[in-house]
Design a protein around this motif. Structure first.
Motif, PDB file in Angstrom:
ATOM      1  N   GLU A   1      42.623  34.774  34.398  1.00 29.09           N
ATOM      2  CA  GLU A   1      42.608  35.787  35.339  1.00 29.09           C
ATOM      3  C   GLU A   1      42.740  37.000  34.400  1.00 29.09           C
ATOM      4  N   LEU A   2      43.361  37.092  33.457  1.00 22.91           N
ATOM      5  CA  LEU A   2      43.679  38.468  32.761  1.00 22.91           C
ATOM      6  C   LEU A   2      42.382  38.756  32.289  1.00 22.91           C
ATOM      7  N   GLN A   3      41.810  37.707  31.477  1.00 24.43           N
ATOM      8  CA  GLN A   3      40.375  38.028  30.881  1.00 24.43           C
ATOM      9  C   GLN A   3      39.359  38.410  31.999  1.00 24.43           C
ATOM     10  N   GLN A   4      39.387  37.734  33.071  1.00 23.95           N
ATOM     11  CA  GLN A   4      38.434  38.258  34.233  1.00 23.95           C
ATOM     12  C   GLN A   4      38.811  39.558  34.533  1.00 23.95           C
ATOM     13  N   SER A   5      39.960  39.858  34.601  1.00 27.25           N
ATOM     14  CA  SER A   5      40.324  41.442  35.084  1.00 27.25           C
ATOM     15  C   SER A   5      39.756  42.253  33.894  1.00 27.25           C
ATOM     16  N   LYS A   6      40.139  42.175  32.950  1.00 24.21           N
ATOM     17  CA  LYS A   6      39.551  43.130  31.576  1.00 24.21           C
ATOM     18  C   LYS A   6      37.978  42.840  31.751  1.00 24.21           C
ATOM     19  N   LEU A   7      37.358  41.823  31.863  1.00 26.39           N
ATOM     20  CA  LEU A   7      35.916  41.696  31.978  1.00 26.39           C
ATOM     21  C   LEU A   7      35.368  42.728  33.276  1.00 26.39           C
ATOM     22  N   LEU A   8      36.066  42.558  34.393  1.00 27.20           N
ATOM     23  CA  LEU A   8      35.705  43.264  35.677  1.00 27.20           C
ATOM     24  C   LEU A   8      35.935  44.813  35.259  1.00 27.20           C
ATOM     25  N   LEU A   9      37.168  45.070  34.729  1.00 30.92           N
ATOM     26  CA  LEU A   9      37.630  46.402  34.325  1.00 30.92           C
ATOM     27  C   LEU A   9      36.297  47.090  33.271  1.00 30.92           C
ATOM     28  N   GLN A  10      36.021  46.449  32.528  1.00 33.22           N
ATOM     29  CA  GLN A  10      34.917  46.723  31.472  1.00 33.22           C
ATOM     30  C   GLN A  10      33.713  47.124  32.378  1.00 33.22           C
ATOM     31  N   GLU A  11      33.368  46.091  33.389  1.00 33.74           N
ATOM     32  CA  GLU A  11      31.974  46.317  34.033  1.00 33.74           C
ATOM     33  C   GLU A  11      31.920  47.679  34.815  1.00 33.74           C
ATOM     34  N   SER A  12      33.374  47.624  35.712  1.00 38.27           N
ATOM     35  CA  SER A  12      33.460  48.717  36.432  1.00 38.27           C
ATOM     36  C   SER A  12      33.431  50.196  35.600  1.00 38.27           C
TER      37      SER A  12
END
Length: 487
Positions: free
Chosen positions: A261-272
């Motif tokens: 989840e943390l990795q997905q959050s980081k990826l989502l933040l990077q995408e944003s």
């Protein structure tokens, strides 16, 4: 707790008890039969003793009459004494079958003793002829006694004939009983041995099966052994080991899920952030230009155009600066109103927007750009394609632990499959969205932000509009933990 050794000793004790019971029963029956046999034999011996004693008395009397010496006289007295003793032993043999015959038998013995005494008396008085007559009478009585003895023995033989036959029948029945008893005991012992072996092998088999399941990686199956011996203790220790390993595996899985989840959050933040960077083409120049246009329109008397440009500038500023942190619900509602003012200027009367907001709960934290993509999705699918436009209803209600936000439209609605794919966070095209953020992206960000899966729901159906329901917790999971630490 019963030990296996105790169970073995119990089985041995039961076997010994059964064998002892059989031995005592057979011994008792044999002793009882032997006692009755001895009683009958004693009757025969007693009657035979009377006959022998009477004959010895006659022989002693004959010797005395031939040679009247003290020694012969003493022999006569001893013979009479033995005869009286035999008579006393015969008296106890009286029963209903031989009462009359035994009475005559006693009288004959008494007559023999009296006749013997009379013969000796005549001999001492030198009356030889009377003494001889008395001797002859005594000899005849002795013969009667012998015949009577045979008669009594014959009577007893007839009386106890049933007893003898009963002994033979009982012996035959005893053999049959012994066979059945042996078979029954063998069956019971086999049954007891089977039960005893099951009490040991069944728990071992369960424990072995549990070990096989654990070796296959199935740590969720409970190890249950219904016994009360050492195997039960071993099973409890085995179950404790299984629970510890299972807890360790669950803990590892939870850590892996949190890391994912943390990795997905980081990826989502990077995408944003990437999307934000793509849209940040000299933002200050763009903001200053929009402000200049807004003021110029205002000075020229176009107040509506001035307000529209001001709303566009505020919306762009919010979209570019609020992607990497949470905002209050108040800020989200404010930018949503700006967005709707822009859309009303675009669609005029075709767009009908109704808002019902409980302003007491606008302090709640929410991820930036949450409401605008959802409302924009309603505008794109429920208002823009329709000739008569559409209606969008926006409600905020305060709850005990959560704030409920409802965004409803009267558009064509969605299929169950599409709702399922949105809630499962499948990516959809975001073409037409001013933010570049689709509704699936909003679902993912909300769940990561609050750590809850039920934070968003969709009610819809073909031809009956769509309602998106957000259940926003008043406090995030991390904030609750910090509050507890401070408390």
């Amino acid at each position: 707790m019963n030990s296996i050794q105790k169970k073995i000793w119990t089985l041995v004790a039961v076997v010994l008890l059964i064998m002892a019971a059989i031995w005592f029963a057979l011994t008792y029956y044999n002793q009882k039969t032997q006692d009755r046999y001895n009683d009958i034999l004693q009757r025969y011996l007693s009657m035979n003793e009377v006959t022998n004693a009477s004959q010895q008395t006659i022989a002693a009397l004959y010797n005395y009459l031939l040679a009247p010496t003290e020694a012969n006289r003493g022999q006569v007295d001893r013979s009479k004494k033995a005869l009286r003793k035999a008579r006393m032993e015969v008296i106890v043999l009286r029963n209903a079958d031989n009462d009359f015959a035994l009475t005559n038998y006693m009288n004959l013995i008494d007559s023999l003793v009296e006749t013997t005494d009379r013969s000796i008396m005549f001999q001492s008085e030198k009356e030889t002829e009377d003494s001889s007559k008395a001797f002859s009478e005594a000899t005849r009585i002795s013969k009667y006694i012998s015949e009577m003895t045979l008669t009594l023995l014959d009577t007893d033989l007839k009386t106890y004939d049933r007893f003898y036959r009963g002994i033979i029948e009982q012996s035959s029945e005893l053999k049959k009983l012994g066979i059945w008893l042996l078979l029954s005991i063998t069956f019971l012992l086999l049954l007891g041995t089977y039960w005893f072996s099951l009490s040991i092998t069944r728990p071992v088999q369960k424990l072995t099966q549990a070990a096989k399941e654990l070796s296959r990686g199935r740590f969720d199956l409970r190890v249950e052994v219904s016994s009360n011996d050492e195997i039960s203790f071993l099973a409890k220790m085995f179950e404790r080991m299984r629970v510890n390993i299972n807890n360790l595996i669950l803990e590892i899985q939870q850590k892996a899920q949190l890391e994912n989840e943390l990795q997905q959050s980081k990826l989502l933040l990077q995408e944003s952030q990437l999307r934000s960077l793509q849209s940040q083409i000299n933002p200050h120049f763009l903001f200053n230009t929009l402000d200049t246009l807004s003021k110029k329109a205002y000075l020229e008397g176009s107040e509506e155009t001035s307000d529209l440009l001001a709303n566009v500038a505020g919306l762009l500023r919010y979209n570019l600066k609020r992607l990497d942190r949470s905002v209050t619900l108040y800020e989200e509602v404010k930018v949503l109103r700006q967005y709707m003012e822009i859309q009303k200027a675009r669609f005029t009367d075709r767009l009908r927007f109704h808002a019902d907001i409980d302003e007491s709960c606008l302090y709640v934290q929410i991820p930036g750009l949450t409401l605008q993509p959802i409302v924009e999705n309603a505008v794109i699918h429920a208002v823009e394609p329709e000739e008569d436009g559409g209606t969008i209803e926006f409600r905020i209600r305060d709850g005990e632990e959560r704030v409920t936000i409802e965004i409803a439209d009267d558009g064509p609605g969605m299929t169950e499959l599409k709702i399922k794919r949105i809630l499962e966070e499948h990516t959809f095209e975001t073409e037409g969205h001013s933010t570049g953020i689709g509704i699936s992206n909003v679902v993912r960000r909300l769940r990561l932000f609050y750590g809850l899966a039920d934070v968003i729901g969709i009610e819809s159906g073909e031809g009956r509009g769509t309602k998106v329901i957000l259940q926003i917790p008043k406090a995030r999971r991390g904030e609750d933990d910090k509050a507890l630490d401070r408390g």
